[in-house]
Scaffold this motif. Structure first.
Motif, PDB file in Angstrom:
ATOM      1  N   ASN A   3      -3.429  -9.899   5.194  1.00  0.00           N
ATOM      2  CA  ASN A   3      -3.393  -8.621   4.488  1.00  0.00           C
ATOM      3  C   ASN A   3      -4.651  -8.450   3.664  1.00  0.00           C
ATOM      4  O   ASN A   3      -5.112  -9.384   3.012  1.00  0.00           O
ATOM      5  CB  ASN A   3      -2.175  -8.549   3.563  1.00  0.00           C
ATOM      6  N   ARG A   5      -6.320  -6.126   0.701  1.00  0.00           N
ATOM      7  CA  ARG A   5      -6.121  -5.122  -0.342  1.00  0.00           C
ATOM      8  C   ARG A   5      -7.449  -4.410  -0.563  1.00  0.00           C
ATOM      9  O   ARG A   5      -8.485  -5.050  -0.726  1.00  0.00           O
ATOM     10  CB  ARG A   5      -5.646  -5.773  -1.629  1.00  0.00           C
ATOM     11  N   ASN A  30      -2.435  -4.066   8.411  1.00  0.00           N
ATOM     12  CA  ASN A  30      -2.475  -5.117   7.391  1.00  0.00           C
ATOM     13  C   ASN A  30      -3.299  -4.736   6.168  1.00  0.00           C
ATOM     14  O   ASN A  30      -3.995  -5.565   5.611  1.00  0.00           O
ATOM     15  CB  ASN A  30      -3.038  -6.410   7.992  1.00  0.00           C
ATOM     16  N   TYR A  31      -3.235  -3.484   5.768  1.00  0.00           N
ATOM     17  CA  TYR A  31      -3.989  -3.014   4.611  1.00  0.00           C
ATOM     18  C   TYR A  31      -3.041  -2.564   3.506  1.00  0.00           C
ATOM     19  O   TYR A  31      -1.970  -2.041   3.775  1.00  0.00           O
ATOM     20  CB  TYR A  31      -4.883  -1.823   4.970  1.00  0.00           C
ATOM     21  N   LYS A  32      -3.493  -2.771   2.290  1.00  0.00           N
ATOM     22  CA  LYS A  32      -2.844  -2.187   1.130  1.00  0.00           C
ATOM     23  C   LYS A  32      -3.936  -1.441   0.370  1.00  0.00           C
ATOM     24  O   LYS A  32      -4.954  -2.033  -0.003  1.00  0.00           O
ATOM     25  CB  LYS A  32      -2.216  -3.241   0.215  1.00  0.00           C
ATOM     26  N   ILE A  34      -5.088   0.476  -2.909  1.00  0.00           N
ATOM     27  CA  ILE A  34      -4.700   0.450  -4.314  1.00  0.00           C
ATOM     28  C   ILE A  34      -5.768   1.159  -5.146  1.00  0.00           C
ATOM     29  O   ILE A  34      -6.913   0.698  -5.210  1.00  0.00           O
ATOM     30  CB  ILE A  34      -4.521  -1.004  -4.803  1.00  0.00           C
ATOM     31  N   LYS A  40      -1.404  -1.800 -10.786  1.00  0.00           N
ATOM     32  CA  LYS A  40      -1.469  -2.845  -9.765  1.00  0.00           C
ATOM     33  C   LYS A  40      -2.896  -3.394  -9.669  1.00  0.00           C
ATOM     34  O   LYS A  40      -3.102  -4.606  -9.601  1.00  0.00           O
ATOM     35  CB  LYS A  40      -1.008  -2.290  -8.417  1.00  0.00           C
ATOM     36  N   LYS A 126       3.430   3.200   3.554  1.00  0.00           N
ATOM     37  CA  LYS A 126       3.787   1.794   3.293  1.00  0.00           C
ATOM     38  C   LYS A 126       2.577   0.957   2.925  1.00  0.00           C
ATOM     39  O   LYS A 126       2.714  -0.140   2.398  1.00  0.00           O
ATOM     40  CB  LYS A 126       4.460   1.199   4.531  1.00  0.00           C
ATOM     41  N   MET A 127       1.379   1.472   3.211  1.00  0.00           N
ATOM     42  CA  MET A 127       0.160   0.730   2.943  1.00  0.00           C
ATOM     43  C   MET A 127      -0.450   1.052   1.582  1.00  0.00           C
ATOM     44  O   MET A 127      -1.553   0.593   1.279  1.00  0.00           O
ATOM     45  CB  MET A 127      -0.867   0.993   4.057  1.00  0.00           C
ATOM     46  N   PHE A 128       0.234   1.833   0.759  1.00  0.00           N
ATOM     47  CA  PHE A 128      -0.291   2.206  -0.554  1.00  0.00           C
ATOM     48  C   PHE A 128       0.543   1.567  -1.646  1.00  0.00           C
ATOM     49  O   PHE A 128       1.756   1.523  -1.569  1.00  0.00           O
ATOM     50  CB  PHE A 128      -0.289   3.732  -0.727  1.00  0.00           C
ATOM     51  N   GLU A 129      -0.143   1.050  -2.656  1.00  0.00           N
ATOM     52  CA  GLU A 129       0.517   0.450  -3.819  1.00  0.00           C
ATOM     53  C   GLU A 129      -0.079   1.036  -5.076  1.00  0.00           C
ATOM     54  O   GLU A 129      -1.253   1.369  -5.114  1.00  0.00           O
ATOM     55  CB  GLU A 129       0.328  -1.069  -3.829  1.00  0.00           C
TER      56      GLU A 129
END
Length: 130
Positions: A3, A5, A30-32, A34, A40, A126-129
């Motif tokens: 993953n 970020r 496989n990315y987040k 932010i 976060k 789903k890939m955003f935090e």
């Protein structure tokens, strides 16, 4: 690939367009993503002593390795679809030269793209935090 970020300026139109570009050209999920302005980002990046008042730098965190500026961008490009992934060859250019170009773009990023917000679809959300 582990993953990754991606920490970016969430209020920048150019940065949001870049996120949309990554989403469009990704090979995997496989990315987040932010925003640097989020709690976060603050909790993730405090151990690296990152000054979050400077929103002009993109950061990527993969396998506990933090990359910034041109290194972050080019390492992201490496994992995007062809032909975008060919941009990663620029990693052979010395970092001071790459970062000089990055800094120029970062300085003018607010003029390069109009302020707009990308609306991710349900799968992309789903890939955003925050």
């Amino acid at each position: 690939m582990e993953n990754t970020r991606i920490y970016y300026d969430g209020d920048c139109g150019f940065c949001n367009a870049s996120v949309a570009f990554i989403l469009k050209n990704r090979k995997h999920n496989n990315y987040k993503f932010i925003p640097l302005q989020s709690s976060k980002a603050k909790s993730d990046l405090e151990i690296y002593n990152i000054d979050l008042s400077d929103l002009s730098t993109i950061y990527t965190l993969t396998e506990d390795k933090l990359y910034s500026k041109s290194s972050a961008v080019l390492r992201l490009a490496m994992h995007l679809k062809f032909p975008v992934n060919l941009c990663a060859i620029a990693l052979f250019v010395p970092k001071p030269i790459r970062d000089f170009v990055y800094n120029w773009i970062a300085k003018h990023r607010l003029k390069l793209s109009k302020q707009k917000c990308y609306l991710p679809n349900l799968d992309e959300r789903k890939m955003f935090e925050f």
